[in-house]
Write a protein that holds these residues in place. Structure first.
Motif, mmCIF file in Angstrom:
data_model
loop_
_atom_site.group_PDB
_atom_site.id
_atom_site.type_symbol
_atom_site.label_atom_id
_atom_site.label_comp_id
_atom_site.label_asym_id
_atom_site.label_seq_id
_atom_site.Cartn_x
_atom_site.Cartn_y
_atom_site.Cartn_z
ATOM 1 N N GLY A 89 0.463 -5.563 -11.407
ATOM 2 C CA GLY A 89 1.325 -6.094 -10.360
ATOM 3 C C GLY A 89 1.137 -5.398 -9.025
ATOM 4 O O GLY A 89 0.698 -4.242 -8.950
ATOM 5 N N VAL A 90 1.502 -6.113 -7.979
ATOM 6 C CA VAL A 90 1.345 -5.577 -6.620
ATOM 7 C C VAL A 90 2.239 -4.358 -6.414
ATOM 8 O O VAL A 90 1.851 -3.395 -5.747
ATOM 9 N N ARG A 91 3.420 -4.394 -6.993
ATOM 10 C CA ARG A 91 4.346 -3.280 -6.784
ATOM 11 C C ARG A 91 3.866 -1.986 -7.438
ATOM 12 O O ARG A 91 4.348 -0.908 -7.114
ATOM 13 N N PRO A 132 0.682 -2.146 -0.083
ATOM 14 C CA PRO A 132 -0.245 -2.410 -1.192
ATOM 15 C C PRO A 132 -1.662 -2.744 -0.740
ATOM 16 O O PRO A 132 -2.632 -2.324 -1.364
ATOM 17 N N GLY A 133 -1.804 -3.526 0.343
ATOM 18 C CA GLY A 133 -3.137 -3.879 0.804
ATOM 19 C C GLY A 133 -3.944 -2.676 1.256
ATOM 20 O O GLY A 133 -5.132 -2.547 0.922
ATOM 21 N N SER A 134 -3.329 -1.785 2.002
ATOM 22 C CA SER A 134 -4.021 -0.582 2.475
ATOM 23 C C SER A 134 -4.349 0.347 1.308
ATOM 24 O O SER A 134 -5.444 0.924 1.251
ATOM 25 N N LEU A 135 -3.415 0.503 0.381
ATOM 26 C CA LEU A 135 -3.662 1.367 -0.773
ATOM 27 C C LEU A 135 -4.786 0.815 -1.637
ATOM 28 O O LEU A 135 -5.606 1.580 -2.174
ATOM 29 N N GLN A 136 -4.857 -0.518 -1.774
ATOM 30 C CA GLN A 136 -5.936 -1.137 -2.533
ATOM 31 C C GLN A 136 -7.295 -0.830 -1.904
ATOM 32 O O GLN A 136 -8.261 -0.489 -2.595
ATOM 33 N N LEU A 137 -7.370 -0.934 -0.590
ATOM 34 C CA LEU A 137 -8.622 -0.664 0.115
ATOM 35 C C LEU A 137 -9.018 0.797 -0.022
ATOM 36 O O LEU A 137 -10.186 1.119 -0.300
#
Length: 359
Positions: A188-190, A58-63
């Motif tokens: 949500g994060v998922r 999730p963190g990489s996809l958000q960036l």
């Protein structure tokens, strides 16, 4: 009895001649890039230093989603600046309008995400027509007049947003995402992967609109206006109408980008309404290469990535200072943008074309 032979009309085979290699279709590169980005969330590849976790986390996809949103915003801004030659300092007004408009349409009018985004797009486009018509009239006094008027409009919007604490805009605190109007698909994060795909869809849409428009006759007129507006007017074209069309189209793409930015960042921030936000887009375009096909995309991705990651690399609270130094270095090395680096390579490092083949 002797026979006479008729000279053959077939051209003699030359040892240096060969079949021309098929040209790489222009659409194939974007298609491959999109395909890679679509399947990226399923990747478990871990790239140390560059990302804190696997590419599919999730963190990489958000960036990456944030990078794609800014790539689309920079590409839309380049439609005015790089393609038509309009230097606007008020582009952030439409990005903030998309974010705040979508948020307020959901919280105040009770609309869902899609109707709220469409209503914001419609109302914001009407505002862009009015403000663009007024701003472009100042071009009679030179390009600086247009830049200053667009800056004034953006500054007025930024002041209204920032000085409204506890009201509609939330003041300096901004507004958190109104989750009741957003489908669970994007919450949500998922569900970060769905927000990622939405950001990708926005980038693909902007690229399709900008690249298609610039290859059509209207795009050639825009470029002619950028190069020599007086000559275009002598040829009988209404340059004011064409410039207004570029302004409104770029503003509409910014409104959509603001709506997507609202979801990616989970809120509307007053920073998106400031002139500094527009200057950031301008730096992205110049960094990658104004008026080029891939330049604004490359500049938007690279600038946003470094802006988000420099603090995590132990550079303290001065990431913008480092970004400024890198920008000066990039302009010095490649004045036309990073996409022109290939043209500045030594002749021995370039790929030479075969005799008789298209360059």
């Amino acid at each position: 009895m002797t026979q006479t032979t008729t000279p053959s009309t077939e051209p003699a085979a030359s040892p240096t001649s060969g079949t021309r290699r098929p040209r790489w279709p222009r659409w194939l590169t974007p298609a491959l890039v999109v395909l890679v980005l679509v399947v990226l969330p399923y990747s478990a590849v871990n790239i140390p230093v560059l990302f804190d976790g696997p590419l599919g986390s999730p963190g990489s996809l958000q960036l990456i989603a944030l990078c794609m949103v800014f790539a689309g915003l920079a590409l839309g801004y380049d439609l005015m600046f790089g393609r038509t030659g309009l230097l606007s300092f008020g582009h952030a007004l439409y990005v903030a309008g998309g974010a705040y408009g979508t948020q307020l349409a959901m919280s105040e009018w009770g609309l869902g995400l899609l109707p709220a985004a469409l209503a914001t797009l419609a109302l914001g486009t009407v505002a862009a027509v009015v403000l663009g018509a007024i701003s472009l009239r100042t071009l009679a006094f030179g390009g600086i007049g247009f830049a200053m008027v667009t800056l004034a409009f953006a500054q007025a919007g930024a002041i209204w947003i920032g000085r409204n604490p506890g009201g509609l805009t939330g003041g300096e605190e901004g507004l958190p995402l109104y989750t009741e109007g957003v489908p669970e698909l994007f919450l949500g994060v998922r569900n970060t992967v769905h927000v990622y795909w939405l950001a990708l869809a926005y980038l693909v849409l902007v690229a399709a609109v900008v690249w298609t428009a610039t290859t059509r006759p209207v795009g050639r007129v825009w470029q002619a206006v950028r190069d020599n507006e007086q000559r275009v007017g002598v040829l009988g074209y209404d340059t004011y109408r064409y410039k207004l069309g570029a302004f409104v189209l770029a503003s509409a793409l910014a409104l959509l980008g603001g709506s997507v930015h609202l979801l990616v960042t989970a809120g509307a921030t007053p920073h998106s309404s400031t002139p500094e936000f527009t200057l950031t887009l301008l730096v992205m375009v110049v960094l990658g290469g104004a008026g080029t096909r891939w330049g604004p995309v490359l500049g938007g991705v690279l600038f946003t990535y470094l802006d988000q990651r420099l603090a995590g690399w132990g550079l303290g609270g001065e990431p913008m200072l480092v970004l400024g130094a890198l920008f000066v270095l990039a302009v010095f090395v490649a004045p036309g943008g990073l996409t022109t680096l290939g043209e500045r390579l030594p002749a021995g490092l370039r790929i030479r074309a075969r005799p008789g083949s298209a360059a």
